[in-house]
Design a protein around this motif. Structure first.
Motif, mmCIF file in Angstrom:
data_model
loop_
_atom_site.group_PDB
_atom_site.id
_atom_site.type_symbol
_atom_site.label_atom_id
_atom_site.label_comp_id
_atom_site.label_asym_id
_atom_site.label_seq_id
_atom_site.Cartn_x
_atom_site.Cartn_y
_atom_site.Cartn_z
ATOM 1 N N ARG A 36 -16.618 95.033 36.015
ATOM 2 C CA ARG A 36 -18.046 94.986 36.711
ATOM 3 C C ARG A 36 -18.752 93.711 35.762
ATOM 4 N NH1 ARG A 36 -20.371 99.747 35.382
ATOM 5 N NH2 ARG A 36 -19.601 100.570 38.131
ATOM 6 N N LEU A 37 -18.066 93.743 34.979
ATOM 7 C CA LEU A 37 -18.881 92.013 34.168
ATOM 8 C C LEU A 37 -17.892 90.734 35.002
ATOM 9 C CD1 LEU A 37 -20.786 90.735 31.842
ATOM 10 C CD2 LEU A 37 -18.461 90.663 30.973
ATOM 11 N N ARG A 38 -16.982 90.994 35.539
ATOM 12 C CA ARG A 38 -16.206 89.124 36.118
ATOM 13 C C ARG A 38 -17.669 89.266 37.381
ATOM 14 N NH1 ARG A 38 -12.312 85.985 36.051
ATOM 15 N NH2 ARG A 38 -12.426 86.377 33.617
ATOM 16 N N TYR A 39 -17.496 90.762 38.273
ATOM 17 C CA TYR A 39 -17.831 90.751 39.469
ATOM 18 C C TYR A 39 -19.874 90.396 39.822
ATOM 19 C CZ TYR A 39 -18.458 95.826 40.858
ATOM 20 O OH TYR A 39 -19.088 96.924 40.290
ATOM 21 N N LEU A 40 -19.835 90.968 38.479
ATOM 22 C CA LEU A 40 -21.189 90.574 38.164
ATOM 23 C C LEU A 40 -21.369 89.148 38.196
ATOM 24 C CD1 LEU A 40 -22.613 94.333 37.417
ATOM 25 C CD2 LEU A 40 -23.227 93.059 39.452
ATOM 26 N N LEU A 41 -21.275 88.594 36.736
ATOM 27 C CA LEU A 41 -21.441 87.335 36.444
ATOM 28 C C LEU A 41 -20.482 85.847 36.920
ATOM 29 C CD1 LEU A 41 -22.178 86.117 33.642
ATOM 30 C CD2 LEU A 41 -19.847 86.192 33.368
ATOM 31 N N THR A 42 -19.737 86.837 38.441
ATOM 32 C CA THR A 42 -19.490 85.062 38.774
ATOM 33 C C THR A 42 -20.799 85.127 39.627
ATOM 34 O OG1 THR A 42 -17.061 85.376 38.385
ATOM 35 C CG2 THR A 42 -17.763 84.412 40.923
ATOM 36 N N PRO A 43 -20.845 85.356 40.643
ATOM 37 C CA PRO A 43 -21.911 85.508 41.979
ATOM 38 C C PRO A 43 -23.335 84.954 40.714
ATOM 39 C CG PRO A 43 -21.894 87.994 41.948
ATOM 40 C CD PRO A 43 -20.637 87.064 40.602
ATOM 41 N N GLY A 44 -23.234 85.942 39.051
ATOM 42 C CA GLY A 44 -24.541 85.611 39.539
ATOM 43 C C GLY A 44 -25.016 83.930 38.555
ATOM 44 N N LEU A 45 -23.314 83.133 38.305
ATOM 45 C CA LEU A 45 -23.859 82.029 37.847
ATOM 46 C C LEU A 45 -23.278 81.184 39.407
ATOM 47 C CD1 LEU A 45 -20.937 82.883 34.817
ATOM 48 C CD2 LEU A 45 -23.292 81.972 34.667
#
Length: 398
Positions: A87-96
């Protein structure tokens, strides 16, 4: 237990990425319309970098990669037979990436430091996408990973385009902008779209129309993606791209027919994918005419046949399908979706035609096209955004 579940927006990789993609598209179209409309009055908006150059950066990198992130993090693990990113990766990537786009927009008013800060954030997000997908491929037990590897190669070229954008913004040298544009369009975006189409369109068609056999030989994938890369290389080396454009015109026309453009009209949601793909033969046909008849000035008509005609309509078709399916809703194109989809085709056609009208009409037509595009995207987003904020209708996870 239900009370331990995260908010619906955080439950699946596609939700936040698609939501941010829609919001980014709306912001960028609104900003572009405002700039174009200001040219019609006494108070012209003057961004910190030339508007046309900013437009290319924002439209190529600010919209489509966010949707790609949601799709690749959803479909990629299924292609490869591995678990999806955490979850951290799939939220952080588009967030950045979305934060980077916001920084770019702020930088158009506030200056280079904001543009570079936005590029750093965006680059971190894009690098995260690329490295994460590389990790999925590395862990995959699937013997055939060719589609994924082509997508990864395109991501690497897209990341190189981000680096070129940084060189351009830092140095002010327009040569880096040209490299960024061609890497983004011909090295990254078009190959990813083509690879996904090669894998998914024949599959969707044969699933919905059982009498249609899936046709997707790997030589076709190599020819389509190789043709895109060849076109980009010819442009970067300042040669005519006719060597790539004529064969691609014929190839895309034949492929569109072979994949079932006409039979697919029986099912609107499927036909949307095929109609979008059909723009490629039109676009490369225009590029071929421009190469054969240089005196016939086609302007940016071929380019917008790809970026608006193919990219934008295909995003609407694919994202709508994924959203409906992963929201537990029937895979059907309702009247609202069909009308919005056709409206974007009309926007694309209008933008292509805009390069052939008398010069006195151009400024007004550009602004009108941008406004119509914004309104069409508003209509589309309004129907789908709510689905990302609530659980699936069928009660399943995701």
């Amino acid at each position: 237990m239900p009370d331990t579940l995260p908010p619906a927006l955080l439950r699946a990789p596609h939700r936040l990425a698609f939501l941010l993609g829609m919001l980014s598209a709306l912001l960028l179209f609104a900003a572009w319309f405002a700039e174009l409309a200001s040219r019609l009055g006494p108070h012209v908006i003057t961004p910190q970098i030339p508007a046309v150059m900013a437009h290319a950066l924002l439209m190529l990198y600010g919209i489509f990669p966010l949707f790609m992130t949601g799709f690749i993090f959803t479909a990629g693990p299924r292609w490869l037979g591995v678990s999806p990113p955490n979850r951290l990766r799939y939220l952080l990537t588009p967030g950045l990436m979305a934060a980077g786009v916001a920084g770019w927009l702020a930088g158009l008013a506030l200056g280079k430091s904001w543009l570079l800060a936005g590029l750093l954030l965006y680059g971190l997000g894009f690098a995260s996408l690329t490295l994460c997908f590389a990790g999925l491929i590395w862990r995959s037990p699937q013997p055939d990973r060719r589609h994924a590897l082509v997508v990864l190669a395109a991501f690497v070229l897209g990341l190189a385009g981000v680096v070129a954008a940084g060189c351009w913004l830092f140095s002010g040298n327009g040569a880096y902008w040209l490299i960024m544009r061609d890497l983004a369009l011909w090295g990254f975006l078009l190959p990813v779209f083509l690879t996904v189409c090669h894998r998914m369109l024949p599959f969707f068609t044969s699933s919905v129309l059982p009498d249609r056999q899936a046709w997707r030989p790997y030589w076709l994938l190599a020819a389509m993606v190789g043709g895109s890369w060849l076109h980009g290389l010819l442009l970067l080396s300042q040669h005519s791209s006719l060597l790539a454009d004529l064969p691609l015109t014929l190839l895309f026309g034949y492929t569109s027919w072979r994949w079932g453009l006409l039979p697919a009209r029986k099912v609107k949601l499927l036909w949307m994918l095929h109609l979008s793909f059909a723009w490629l033969a039109v676009a490369f046909g225009l590029y071929s005419v421009a190469g054969l008849l240089p005196a016939l000035a086609l302007g940016l008509a071929p380019l917008h046949a790809i970026t608006v005609g193919f990219f934008m309509t295909m995003v609407i078709a694919f994202v709508s399908r994924v959203t409906l399916g992963h929201s537990g809703l029937p895979l059907q194109a309702g009247s609202w979706l069909w009308r919005v989809y056709l409206a974007v085709h009309a926007v694309a056609l209008s933008r292509v035609v805009a390069d052939f009208v008398p010069p006195a009409w151009v400024a007004c037509l550009y602004a009108a096209v941008a406004l119509c595009g914004l309104l069409a995207l508003l209509g589309w987003s309004r129907q789908l955004i709510g689905l990302y904020l609530k659980p699936r209708a069928d009660g399943q996870a995701g």
